[in-house]
Design an enzyme around this catalytic site. Structure first.
Site, PDB file in Angstrom:
ATOM      1  N   TYR A 193      21.454 -21.388  -2.993  1.00 39.09           N
ATOM      2  CA  TYR A 193      22.760 -21.840  -3.504  1.00 39.09           C
ATOM      3  C   TYR A 193      23.416 -20.796  -4.411  1.00 39.09           C
ATOM      4  O   TYR A 193      24.649 -20.720  -4.462  1.00 39.09           O
ATOM      5  CB  TYR A 193      22.634 -23.223  -4.176  1.00 39.09           C
ATOM      6  CG  TYR A 193      22.334 -24.284  -3.144  1.00 39.09           C
ATOM      7  CD1 TYR A 193      23.332 -24.752  -2.291  1.00 39.09           C
ATOM      8  CD2 TYR A 193      21.040 -24.767  -2.961  1.00 39.09           C
ATOM      9  CE1 TYR A 193      23.058 -25.676  -1.295  1.00 39.09           C
ATOM     10  CE2 TYR A 193      20.748 -25.701  -1.976  1.00 39.09           C
ATOM     11  CZ  TYR A 193      21.765 -26.146  -1.142  1.00 39.09           C
ATOM     12  OH  TYR A 193      21.479 -27.057  -0.150  1.00 39.09           O
ATOM     13  N   HIS A 247      29.617 -34.301  -0.786  1.00 38.61           N
ATOM     14  CA  HIS A 247      28.309 -33.628  -0.745  1.00 38.61           C
ATOM     15  C   HIS A 247      28.050 -32.770  -1.980  1.00 38.61           C
ATOM     16  O   HIS A 247      27.181 -31.905  -1.964  1.00 38.61           O
ATOM     17  CB  HIS A 247      28.182 -32.779   0.527  1.00 38.61           C
ATOM     18  CG  HIS A 247      28.020 -33.588   1.783  1.00 38.61           C
ATOM     19  ND1 HIS A 247      28.119 -33.064   3.055  1.00 38.61           N
ATOM     20  CD2 HIS A 247      27.764 -34.911   1.958  1.00 38.61           C
ATOM     21  CE1 HIS A 247      27.931 -34.016   3.953  1.00 38.61           C
ATOM     22  NE2 HIS A 247      27.727 -35.148   3.317  1.00 38.61           N
ATOM     23  N   GLU A 283      37.027 -27.237  18.645  1.00 38.77           N
ATOM     24  CA  GLU A 283      36.565 -27.777  19.929  1.00 38.77           C
ATOM     25  C   GLU A 283      36.475 -29.301  19.783  1.00 38.77           C
ATOM     26  O   GLU A 283      36.320 -29.793  18.663  1.00 38.77           O
ATOM     27  CB  GLU A 283      35.185 -27.202  20.275  1.00 38.77           C
ATOM     28  CG  GLU A 283      34.185 -27.488  19.177  1.00 38.77           C
ATOM     29  CD  GLU A 283      32.928 -26.629  19.234  1.00 38.77           C
ATOM     30  OE1 GLU A 283      32.804 -25.796  20.140  1.00 38.77           O
ATOM     31  OE2 GLU A 283      32.077 -26.830  18.350  1.00 38.77           O
TER      32      GLU A 283
HETATM   33  P1  OAD Z   1      29.256 -27.876  11.290  1.00 43.55           P
HETATM   34  O1  OAD Z   1      28.791 -26.458  11.299  1.00 43.55           O
HETATM   35  O2  OAD Z   1      28.329 -28.909  11.805  1.00 43.55           O
HETATM   36  O3  OAD Z   1      30.625 -28.012  12.105  1.00 43.55           O
HETATM   37  C1  OAD Z   1      31.725 -27.173  11.886  1.00 43.55           C
HETATM   38  C2  OAD Z   1      32.832 -27.569  12.837  1.00 43.55           C
HETATM   39  O4  OAD Z   1      33.958 -26.750  12.550  1.00 43.55           O
HETATM   40  C3  OAD Z   1      32.513 -27.386  14.321  1.00 43.55           C
HETATM   41  O5  OAD Z   1      32.900 -28.545  15.046  1.00 43.55           O
HETATM   42  C4  OAD Z   1      33.355 -26.170  14.733  1.00 43.55           C
HETATM   43  O6  OAD Z   1      33.815 -26.244  16.067  1.00 43.55           O
HETATM   44  C5  OAD Z   1      34.523 -26.275  13.764  1.00 43.55           C
HETATM   45  N1  OAD Z   1      35.181 -24.991  13.464  1.00 43.55           N
HETATM   46  C6  OAD Z   1      34.621 -23.764  13.320  1.00 43.55           C
HETATM   47  N2  OAD Z   1      35.530 -22.836  13.016  1.00 43.55           N
HETATM   48  C7  OAD Z   1      36.729 -23.489  12.962  1.00 43.55           C
HETATM   49  C8  OAD Z   1      38.082 -23.078  12.698  1.00 43.55           C
HETATM   50  N3  OAD Z   1      38.392 -21.818  12.411  1.00 43.55           N
HETATM   51  N4  OAD Z   1      39.043 -24.022  12.744  1.00 43.55           N
HETATM   52  C9  OAD Z   1      38.752 -25.322  13.044  1.00 43.55           C
HETATM   53  N5  OAD Z   1      37.507 -25.765  13.285  1.00 43.55           N
HETATM   54  C10 OAD Z   1      36.503 -24.865  13.245  1.00 43.55           C
HETATM   55  O7  OAD Z   1      29.699 -28.186   9.779  1.00 43.55           O
HETATM   56  P2  OAD Z   1      30.083 -29.567   9.095  1.00 43.55           P
HETATM   57  O8  OAD Z   1      30.569 -30.552  10.090  1.00 43.55           O
HETATM   58  O9  OAD Z   1      30.932 -29.254   7.925  1.00 43.55           O
HETATM   59  O10 OAD Z   1      25.759 -31.110   4.599  1.00 43.55           O
HETATM   60  O11 OAD Z   1      28.665 -30.028   8.566  1.00 43.55           O
HETATM   61  C11 OAD Z   1      28.549 -31.261   7.896  1.00 43.55           C
HETATM   62  C12 OAD Z   1      27.433 -31.204   6.901  1.00 43.55           C
HETATM   63  O12 OAD Z   1      26.255 -30.711   7.550  1.00 43.55           O
HETATM   64  C13 OAD Z   1      27.626 -30.226   5.766  1.00 43.55           C
HETATM   65  O13 OAD Z   1      28.424 -30.747   4.719  1.00 43.55           O
HETATM   66  C14 OAD Z   1      26.241 -29.963   5.315  1.00 43.55           C
HETATM   67  C15 OAD Z   1      25.570 -29.801   6.650  1.00 43.55           C
HETATM   68  O14 OAD Z   1      24.245 -30.091   6.736  1.00 43.55           O
HETATM   69  C16 OAD Z   1      24.864 -30.959   3.605  1.00 43.55           C
HETATM   70  O15 OAD Z   1      24.405 -29.878   3.282  1.00 43.55           O
HETATM   71  C17 OAD Z   1      24.478 -32.240   2.943  1.00 43.55           C
END
Ligand code: OAD
Length: 229
Positions: A52, A105, A199
């Protein structure tokens, strides 16, 4: 209109912060159970603090992008009642001008004392021997909600979702609950549901509208449409 926005790491990707599950994602090279669980912290505090500390340093060196600014513009227009929920632990929404960001979070900017529950500004480099600003115990950890822990603001979020006219999910893969279930709560209560993402995600059938593309393009476009309504 009552608008509830949920953001994930995709909104900060174009600022230079990796998402979690992308090909160069944050979880690559780390086991989630080692760096994002209370058990992992108990096993190796230094490894978790280093993880972190490194994230905190990365966030300092980047700036908000047009998607963060567009959301702040919508909030600050005063034309709608906007609730902003983020799963992100960075402060890019705040630096773009957003207020009252619900960091469900947690936040890299804060430390949490597991002895007395005090939350206070984190040192830039957190150390195992740091003492709590309130009780003095050396039981300080990052103020991040780890797997197995209950996210923040859940009562307030639930209320806002049930009362929403529009629910918008931006840059999140919908892999992690409870956030992944927010769309269904809002939809059940008849909110229009919109996904803005690079996506289509697994929650395909839960969204009534979808704009696929980079957040810096689709978010400002969506905000402009709302501001014209
Ligand atoms: P993910 O990495 O699971 O998903 C990111 C999403 O953003 C994907 O669907 C990508 O397609 C999309 N993406 C990437 N680049 C982009 C862009 N330039 N514009 C628009 N969309 C884009 O991340 P999160 O969904 O944020 O939790 O993950 C959720 C949680 O999982 C996080 O908060 C974290 C993690 O484990 C904890 O640490 C508790």
């Amino acid at each position: 209109m009552k608008i509830v926005i949920l953001t994930g790491s995709g909104i900060s990707a174009e600022s230079g912060i990796p998402t979690f599950r992308g090909s160069d994602g944050l979880w690559n090279g780390f086991k989630v159970e080692d760096v994002a669980t209370p058990e992992g912290f108990k096993k190796n505090k230094q490894l978790v603090l280093d993880f972190y500390n490194s994230r905190r340093k990365d966030v300092k060196s980047v700036v908000p992008n047009d998607a963060h600014f567009a959301i702040a513009k919508l909030q600050n227009s005063g034309l709608h009642d906007v609730t902003l929920i983020t799963q992100n632990v960075d402060d890019l929404h705040e630096r773009a001008g957003s207020k009252n960001v619900l960091h469900m979070h947690g936040s890299l900017a804060n430390a949490l004392c597991s002895h007395c529950g005090e939350v206070f500004p984190a040192n830039e480099v957190m150390m195992v021997e740091d003492a709590c600003a309130e009780c003095g115990e050396k039981t300080v950890r990052p103020d991040i909600v780890w797997f197995g822990e209950i996210p923040y603001y859940m009562d307030e979020i639930d209320y806002k979702l049930r009362d929403a006219d529009i629910f918008v999910s931006i840059g999140t893969s919908g892999n992690v609950y409870p956030a992944a279930g927010f769309v269904r709560i809002a939809k059940k209560k008849k909110a229009k549901t919109v996904e803005l993402n690079l996506e289509p995600t697994g929650g395909y059938h839960d969204f009534s509208e979808r704009k696929i593309g980079l957040a810096t393009k689709v978010v400002p476009e969506w905000v402009d449409d709302i501001l014209k309504m």
